[in-house]
Design a protein around this motif. Structure first.
Motif, mmCIF file in Angstrom:
data_model
loop_
_atom_site.group_PDB
_atom_site.id
_atom_site.type_symbol
_atom_site.label_atom_id
_atom_site.label_comp_id
_atom_site.label_asym_id
_atom_site.label_seq_id
_atom_site.Cartn_x
_atom_site.Cartn_y
_atom_site.Cartn_z
ATOM 1 N N LYS A 93 -43.283 -95.361 13.808
ATOM 2 C CA LYS A 93 -42.053 -95.145 13.038
ATOM 3 C C LYS A 93 -41.695 -93.660 12.907
ATOM 4 O O LYS A 93 -42.553 -92.819 12.659
ATOM 5 C CB LYS A 93 -42.196 -95.774 11.651
ATOM 6 N N ILE A 94 -40.398 -93.385 13.082
ATOM 7 C CA ILE A 94 -39.858 -92.034 12.951
ATOM 8 C C ILE A 94 -38.745 -92.045 11.911
ATOM 9 O O ILE A 94 -37.859 -92.905 11.942
ATOM 10 C CB ILE A 94 -39.290 -91.517 14.284
ATOM 11 N N LEU A 95 -38.791 -91.090 10.992
ATOM 12 C CA LEU A 95 -37.672 -90.856 10.077
ATOM 13 C C LEU A 95 -37.010 -89.548 10.490
ATOM 14 O O LEU A 95 -37.686 -88.518 10.602
ATOM 15 C CB LEU A 95 -38.141 -90.746 8.626
ATOM 16 N N HIS A 96 -35.730 -89.595 10.733
ATOM 17 C CA HIS A 96 -34.988 -88.406 11.144
ATOM 18 C C HIS A 96 -33.946 -88.085 10.079
ATOM 19 O O HIS A 96 -33.070 -88.906 9.789
ATOM 20 C CB HIS A 96 -34.301 -88.649 12.487
ATOM 21 N N VAL A 97 -34.052 -86.909 9.475
ATOM 22 C CA VAL A 97 -33.116 -86.497 8.435
ATOM 23 C C VAL A 97 -32.258 -85.355 8.954
ATOM 24 O O VAL A 97 -32.775 -84.385 9.515
ATOM 25 C CB VAL A 97 -33.853 -86.064 7.151
ATOM 26 N N MET A 98 -30.938 -85.485 8.768
ATOM 27 C CA MET A 98 -29.980 -84.480 9.247
ATOM 28 C C MET A 98 -29.213 -83.867 8.074
ATOM 29 O O MET A 98 -29.007 -84.527 7.054
ATOM 30 C CB MET A 98 -28.972 -85.134 10.198
ATOM 31 N N ARG A 99 -28.788 -82.626 8.258
ATOM 32 C CA ARG A 99 -28.008 -81.938 7.232
ATOM 33 C C ARG A 99 -26.834 -81.234 7.890
ATOM 34 O O ARG A 99 -26.942 -80.759 9.026
ATOM 35 C CB ARG A 99 -28.889 -80.916 6.500
ATOM 36 N N ASN A 100 -25.718 -81.124 7.181
ATOM 37 C CA ASN A 100 -24.557 -80.470 7.790
ATOM 38 C C ASN A 100 -24.882 -79.020 8.155
ATOM 39 O O ASN A 100 -25.587 -78.326 7.413
ATOM 40 C CB ASN A 100 -23.327 -80.574 6.873
ATOM 41 N N PRO A 101 -24.403 -78.554 9.311
ATOM 42 C CA PRO A 101 -24.835 -77.253 9.835
ATOM 43 C C PRO A 101 -24.368 -76.041 9.041
ATOM 44 O O PRO A 101 -24.966 -74.973 9.150
ATOM 45 C CB PRO A 101 -24.250 -77.247 11.251
ATOM 46 N N LYS A 102 -23.326 -76.179 8.247
ATOM 47 C CA LYS A 102 -22.889 -75.025 7.447
ATOM 48 C C LYS A 102 -23.915 -74.721 6.356
ATOM 49 O O LYS A 102 -24.283 -73.561 6.141
ATOM 50 C CB LYS A 102 -21.509 -75.293 6.844
ATOM 51 N N ASP A 103 -24.375 -75.763 5.677
ATOM 52 C CA ASP A 103 -25.419 -75.551 4.667
ATOM 53 C C ASP A 103 -26.749 -75.174 5.315
ATOM 54 O O ASP A 103 -27.532 -74.414 4.747
ATOM 55 C CB ASP A 103 -25.587 -76.803 3.807
ATOM 56 N N VAL A 104 -27.007 -75.696 6.530
ATOM 57 C CA VAL A 104 -28.206 -75.279 7.264
ATOM 58 C C VAL A 104 -28.152 -73.781 7.536
ATOM 59 O O VAL A 104 -29.150 -73.072 7.364
ATOM 60 C CB VAL A 104 -28.340 -76.060 8.592
ATOM 61 N N ALA A 105 -26.985 -73.284 7.941
ATOM 62 C CA ALA A 105 -26.830 -71.856 8.254
ATOM 63 C C ALA A 105 -27.131 -70.994 7.032
ATOM 64 O O ALA A 105 -27.865 -69.995 7.122
ATOM 65 C CB ALA A 105 -25.417 -71.582 8.758
ATOM 66 N N VAL A 106 -26.592 -71.371 5.889
ATOM 67 C CA VAL A 106 -26.820 -70.602 4.659
ATOM 68 C C VAL A 106 -28.287 -70.654 4.250
ATOM 69 O O VAL A 106 -28.897 -69.631 3.910
ATOM 70 C CB VAL A 106 -25.929 -71.134 3.518
ATOM 71 N N SER A 107 -28.871 -71.847 4.305
ATOM 72 C CA SER A 107 -30.274 -72.001 3.917
ATOM 73 C C SER A 107 -31.199 -71.261 4.872
ATOM 74 O O SER A 107 -32.172 -70.629 4.442
ATOM 75 C CB SER A 107 -30.627 -73.491 3.875
ATOM 76 N N MET A 108 -30.885 -71.313 6.169
ATOM 77 C CA MET A 108 -31.700 -70.611 7.158
ATOM 78 C C MET A 108 -31.645 -69.101 6.933
ATOM 79 O O MET A 108 -32.660 -68.405 7.044
ATOM 80 C CB MET A 108 -31.201 -70.939 8.567
ATOM 81 N N TYR A 109 -30.464 -68.603 6.627
ATOM 82 C CA TYR A 109 -30.296 -67.173 6.355
ATOM 83 C C TYR A 109 -31.215 -66.735 5.222
ATOM 84 O O TYR A 109 -31.959 -65.748 5.344
ATOM 85 C CB TYR A 109 -28.842 -66.882 6.005
ATOM 86 N N HIS A 110 -31.195 -67.449 4.105
ATOM 87 C CA HIS A 110 -32.021 -67.075 2.961
ATOM 88 C C HIS A 110 -33.505 -67.242 3.267
ATOM 89 O O HIS A 110 -34.332 -66.457 2.785
ATOM 90 C CB HIS A 110 -31.621 -67.905 1.742
ATOM 91 N N HIS A 111 -33.832 -68.246 4.063
ATOM 92 C CA HIS A 111 -35.229 -68.458 4.460
ATOM 93 C C HIS A 111 -35.735 -67.265 5.267
ATOM 94 O O HIS A 111 -36.820 -66.735 5.001
ATOM 95 C CB HIS A 111 -35.320 -69.742 5.294
ATOM 96 N N PHE A 112 -34.955 -66.849 6.254
ATOM 97 C CA PHE A 112 -35.343 -65.709 7.085
ATOM 98 C C PHE A 112 -35.391 -64.411 6.285
ATOM 99 O O PHE A 112 -36.214 -63.535 6.546
ATOM 100 C CB PHE A 112 -34.374 -65.551 8.254
ATOM 101 N N LYS A 113 -34.514 -64.274 5.293
ATOM 102 C CA LYS A 113 -34.500 -63.062 4.465
ATOM 103 C C LYS A 113 -35.755 -62.967 3.601
ATOM 104 O O LYS A 113 -36.244 -61.872 3.311
ATOM 105 C CB LYS A 113 -33.266 -63.067 3.552
ATOM 106 N N ALA A 114 -36.275 -64.120 3.190
ATOM 107 C CA ALA A 114 -37.427 -64.137 2.281
ATOM 108 C C ALA A 114 -38.760 -64.151 3.006
ATOM 109 O O ALA A 114 -39.786 -63.795 2.429
ATOM 110 C CB ALA A 114 -37.342 -65.355 1.358
ATOM 111 N N MET A 115 -38.742 -64.541 4.279
ATOM 112 C CA MET A 115 -39.990 -64.746 5.009
ATOM 113 C C MET A 115 -40.432 -63.483 5.735
ATOM 114 O O MET A 115 -39.629 -62.796 6.360
ATOM 115 C CB MET A 115 -39.787 -65.887 6.020
ATOM 116 N N MET A 116 -41.722 -63.186 5.644
ATOM 117 C CA MET A 116 -42.286 -62.008 6.289
ATOM 118 C C MET A 116 -43.066 -62.393 7.537
ATOM 119 O O MET A 116 -43.725 -63.430 7.576
ATOM 120 C CB MET A 116 -43.249 -61.296 5.329
#
Length: 331
Positions: free
Chosen positions: A152-175
């Motif tokens: 069994k596989i569960l695949h969860v998707m999110r709209n790409p605009k919110d992905v872009a914002v979340s990814m930006y903050h993730h990269f800003k916080a990650m070392m």
């Protein structure tokens, strides 16, 4: 020299400072809106940020690790959660873990301990059954045994605009080492997002449409596709879908309790007070967790300009042409 010539020269010099390959793999350089280079390792047409490969992939050899994962032998009761980064992986992993235990209780472990790309073969094999495995790897990199045995596989998707914002903050916080993964502004980052996630080779768009095509081509394969936005809008309805898909016993009381425990603020608090989040301590600026930020739908409206939104919509329509996926960009 003109300003443009100076910028071009600076780019070339900084580009030249990066090696052309890493462990025998080609390195591709993308640039943000301010001309900052962002190197990625290319594996099977998939871009992996170079800094993250060096920091998080076991042994630092991504090709060897991908092959190890492809050859991993799965168990009869394995479940695999597949999501593109910043699409609710922690959220759905906690939901699945609670449902399979039949208790709305947090585990002290974090999902990374069962994440295919960041754990070694020995660590994966040492996990107790039933294993709730999870990954950001694309479909073509999943264990062959899992696909052959139709686990069994569960695949969860999110709209790409919110992905872009979340990814930006993730990269800003990650070392990675002594540097943040990304240090520019959101407007500057969007150029990278287009290149990494919405490009011709595809990142986000190829990830979700590959799963879409797989589900259509294999109607008897046990795969449940969910939208982040639907879980946010009606968590009890979507959690019930997951329970039925997993074929676990459940009650209305359990579904309600799981929904409450897995509300964003409760998960964020649990991450800080209960979880042994060794990854965050290692990779954040100050040792505090950086996975949970807002967990909302439509935060992109606080970051995109009108012009940026129009360009994004044009790119989205072009890259998702032919797809029947329907994303909600607000609730």
């Amino acid at each position: 020299m003109t300003t443009k010539e100076n910028e071009s020269s600076s780019k070339s010099e900084e580009h030249a400072s990066f090696p052309k390959e890493f462990n025998g793999l080609p390195i591709e350089i993308d640039y943000d809106g301010a001309g900052r280079p962002f190197p990625s390792v290319i594996v099977d047409d998939q871009k992996f940020p170079l800094g993250m490969i060096k920091t998080m992939i076991p042994g630092g050899n991504i090709v060897e690790h991908v092959q190890t994962i492809r050859n991993t032998i799965v168990r009869d009761d394995d479940v695999l959660i597949c999501t593109y980064p910043k699409s609710g992986t922690h959220w759905i992993w906690e939901i699945v873990s609670m449902l399979r235990k039949g208790k709305a209780e947090y585990d002290t472990k974090i999902k990374v301990t069962a994440m295919l790309e960041f754990t070694s073969k020995d660590q994966i094999e040492a996990l107790e059954s039933p294993r709730n495995l999870n990954t950001h790897f694309p479909l073509r990199m999943l264990p062959k045994d899992l696909l052959d045995k139709k686990r069994k596989i569960l695949h969860v998707m999110r709209n790409p605009k919110d992905v872009a914002v979340s990814m930006y903050h993730h990269f800003k916080a990650m070392m990675t080492g002594l540097r943040t993964v990304y240090s520019g502004t959101f407007s500057e980052y969007l150029s990278l997002f287009y290149a990494l996630e919405m490009g011709a080779k595809g990142g986000w768009n190829k990830y979700v449409t590959d799963f879409e095509k797989f589900a259509k081509d294999n109607p008897d394969y046990p795969i449940l596709s969910l939208y982040f936005e639907d879980i946010k809008q009606d968590p009890k309805r979507e959690i019930t879908k997951v329970a039925k898909f997993l074929d676990v016993p459940y009650t209305e009381e359990l579904i309600t309790a799981v929904a409450e425990r897995c509300e964003f603020e409760n998960l964020k608090k649990a991450s800080q007070e209960i979880k042994d989040d060794f990854v965050t301590r290692k990779l954040s600026h100050d040792g505090r967790q950086f996975i949970y930020r807002k967990g909302t739908v439509g935060d992109w409206k606080n970051w995109f300009t009108v012009a940026q939104n129009e360009l994004f919509d044009e790119t989205y329509e072009r890259r998702m042409s032919g797809s029947e996926l329907k994303f909600k960009f607000s609730l």
